[in-house]
Design an enzyme around this catalytic site. Structure first.
Site, PDB file in Angstrom:
ATOM      1  N   LYS A  82       3.329   6.384   5.149  1.00 27.72           N
ATOM      2  CA  LYS A  82       2.374   5.366   4.704  1.00 27.72           C
ATOM      3  C   LYS A  82       2.828   3.971   5.110  1.00 27.72           C
ATOM      4  O   LYS A  82       4.024   3.658   5.064  1.00 27.72           O
ATOM      5  CB  LYS A  82       2.230   5.419   3.176  1.00 27.72           C
ATOM      6  CG  LYS A  82       1.086   4.556   2.645  1.00 27.72           C
ATOM      7  CD  LYS A  82      -0.252   5.158   2.973  1.00 27.72           C
ATOM      8  CE  LYS A  82      -1.412   4.212   2.652  1.00 27.72           C
ATOM      9  NZ  LYS A  82      -1.511   3.081   3.627  1.00 27.72           N
ATOM     10  N   LYS A 104       0.236   3.771  -2.705  1.00 27.34           N
ATOM     11  CA  LYS A 104      -0.735   4.864  -2.660  1.00 27.34           C
ATOM     12  C   LYS A 104      -0.076   6.234  -2.526  1.00 27.34           C
ATOM     13  O   LYS A 104      -0.715   7.257  -2.806  1.00 27.34           O
ATOM     14  CB  LYS A 104      -1.731   4.633  -1.531  1.00 27.34           C
ATOM     15  CG  LYS A 104      -2.594   3.378  -1.745  1.00 27.34           C
ATOM     16  CD  LYS A 104      -3.558   3.145  -0.600  1.00 27.34           C
ATOM     17  CE  LYS A 104      -4.453   1.944  -0.883  1.00 27.34           C
ATOM     18  NZ  LYS A 104      -4.050   0.741  -0.163  1.00 27.34           N
ATOM     19  N   SER A 163      -6.115   3.771   4.145  1.00 26.77           N
ATOM     20  CA  SER A 163      -5.479   2.909   3.143  1.00 26.77           C
ATOM     21  C   SER A 163      -6.516   2.172   2.311  1.00 26.77           C
ATOM     22  O   SER A 163      -6.350   0.992   1.965  1.00 26.77           O
ATOM     23  CB  SER A 163      -4.527   1.904   3.815  1.00 26.77           C
ATOM     24  OG  SER A 163      -3.610   1.389   2.877  1.00 26.77           O
ATOM     25  N   SER A 207       0.804  -1.232   0.000  1.00 27.98           N
ATOM     26  CA  SER A 207       0.000   0.000   0.000  1.00 27.98           C
ATOM     27  C   SER A 207       0.833   1.276   0.000  1.00 27.98           C
ATOM     28  O   SER A 207       0.268   2.373  -0.133  1.00 27.98           O
ATOM     29  CB  SER A 207      -0.942   0.017   1.204  1.00 27.98           C
ATOM     30  OG  SER A 207      -2.079  -0.785   0.945  1.00 27.98           O
TER      31      SER A 207
END
Length: 418
Positions: free
Chosen positions: A260, A96, A158, A93
């Site tokens: 993140k 992202k 997320s 993720s």
């Protein structure tokens, strides 16, 4: 006196006589230029030196549990410590962050607006919604939400569904959006990354490296601070559902403001983190860790190590005149030089006094010169290596002088070139 000297003296006398006849002795004497000033070197930074005990060698970084990791200085992008920084890994993720960068760039370019109503399509909901094993945003299927809220759902929670919905809105499809991701990645300078989706779920030919991801985080912070600011939101409520940010460091360290997390079975537990302490910002990336807790512990250890053994100094601000340089044929005789952006450097503690700044400026500057025009470079060296450099720019415009000023300077430029 040599024949060459006699001819130069005669030429000078003839030209001076012509100016005296045309303009009068007073004008001619007023225009005689002073000796050409030597190029001024940047002043040595004036901050207090660190304690002598800090001059010891930098110890090894902490032991990190992960397949690849890196710690970089956000000012320069230089690596401070790393292990397998260029190993290709699945970014999970953390992908992202690239999605956020593309959206911010398209917003800046006027292609989309933060008030756009983004549809949570059935495709986005089925691939990334609550019925899947991955993280989701909570936005209802076949309903819309403002782009900025959908993006927060992607960043804070997320949400894979939000990432797909945003990709469809911005580019029409996930594939088209992935093409944008790779174009922007190349522009940023990511040399070992390739993206095929906006969310980071495992897919063939979807990869990056710890180093590339750190550079991506640096680019988002620098280029799009508003988009970056969403990463420090600790929790977000969508409808009746409130979900926390999975970055545990946001609760442990108030200097951490992003970035993140990521996880799936092939990628392991991953975390891109950044902290700002004073003028110093560091970015860590830990890939392939063993647990959510371990990735947070290791990231905190890397950041603490970097802040303890490295320091950032602001050498020159945008308001500081670094040097003055002579200008020919201008209404004023000199131009003040500075930097368009603050010049900061990060060095091991105890090395500050060893910094060696220098300037590289053209020998001859001729008006007109525009404000902000790049004129040479200021460099900072440490141990024989350039660790930072910035363009020198004119801090004020220098307009072209009158006819006789230009003619007079033309002669003196010829005289000094001989």
């Amino acid at each position: 006196m040599t024949l060459r000297s006699t001819s130069r003296a005669a030429a000078f006398a003839a030209l001076t006589s012509a100016f005296l006849v045309t303009l009068g002795a007073g004008f001619a004497s007023a225009q005689t230029p002073a000796a050409k000033p030597a190029t001024a070197a940047p002043a040595t930074p004036a901050a207090a030196l660190p304690p002598a005990s800090d001059s010891l060698p930098v110890p090894p970084p902490p032991q990190i549990q992960g397949t690849a990791w890196v710690l970089i200085d956000a000012v320069s992008g230089n690596i401070l410590a790393s292990h397998n920084p260029d190993l290709r890994v699945e970014p999970a993720s953390i992908t992202k962050v690239m999605t956020s960068y593309v959206i911010a760039a398209e917003l800046k370019g006027g292609k989309v607006k933060d008030t756009d109503q983004v549809m949570m399509t059935e495709n986005a909901w089925r691939k990334g919604g609550a019925a899947t094993d991955g993280s989701y945003s909570g936005f209802a299927v076949n309903q819309t939400a403002p782009l900025v809220e959908m993006e927060k759902g992607m960043v804070v929670q997320s949400g894979n569904d939000a990432a797909i919905a945003l990709a469809e809105h911005v580019a029409g499809s996930e594939d088209a959006f992935a093409a944008l991701m790779n174009q922007y990645a190349a522009r940023i300078g990511l040399k070992n990354s390739h993206f095929v989706n906006p969310h980071g779920l495992s897919q063939e030919n979807h990869y990056s490296t710890a180093h590339d991801l750190a550079l991506l985080g640096r680019a988002l912070i620098h280029d799009f601070p508003v988009a970056y600011s969403y990463n420090k939101i600790k929790e977000l409520k969508v409808g009746p559902i409130t979900q926390p940010n999975r970055n545990l460091l946001l609760w442990r360290d108030n200097t951490v403001d992003g970035i993140k997390t990521g996880h799936h079975s092939k990628a392991g537990y991953c975390l891109m983190a950044s902290a700002l302490r004073g003028d110093q910002r560091l970015i860590s990336v830990v890939m392939g860790s063993t647990s959510e807790a371990q990735r947070a512990t290791d990231s905190q250890a890397l950041l603490n190590w970097g802040f303890r053994f490295y320091e950032t100094h602001k050498l020159y601000d945008t308001s500081k005149v670094i040097a003055q340089q002579k200008v020919w044929k201008g209404q004023t005789a000199q131009v003040q030089l500075g930097v368009a952006e603050p010049l900061l450097v990060t060095v091991p503690r105890g090395k500050y006094a060893q910094l060696k700044p220098s300037m590289d400026v053209p020998k001859s500057l001729v008006a007109p010169i525009k404000k902000g025009q790049a004129i040479g470079t200021v460099k900072v060296m440490l141990d024989g290596k350039v660790i930072a450099q910035r363009p020198l720019v004119a801090m004020a415009a220098v307009e072209e002088g009158g006819f006789f000023k230009r003619l007079w300077d033309e002669f003196w430029m010829w005289w000094e070139s001989e």
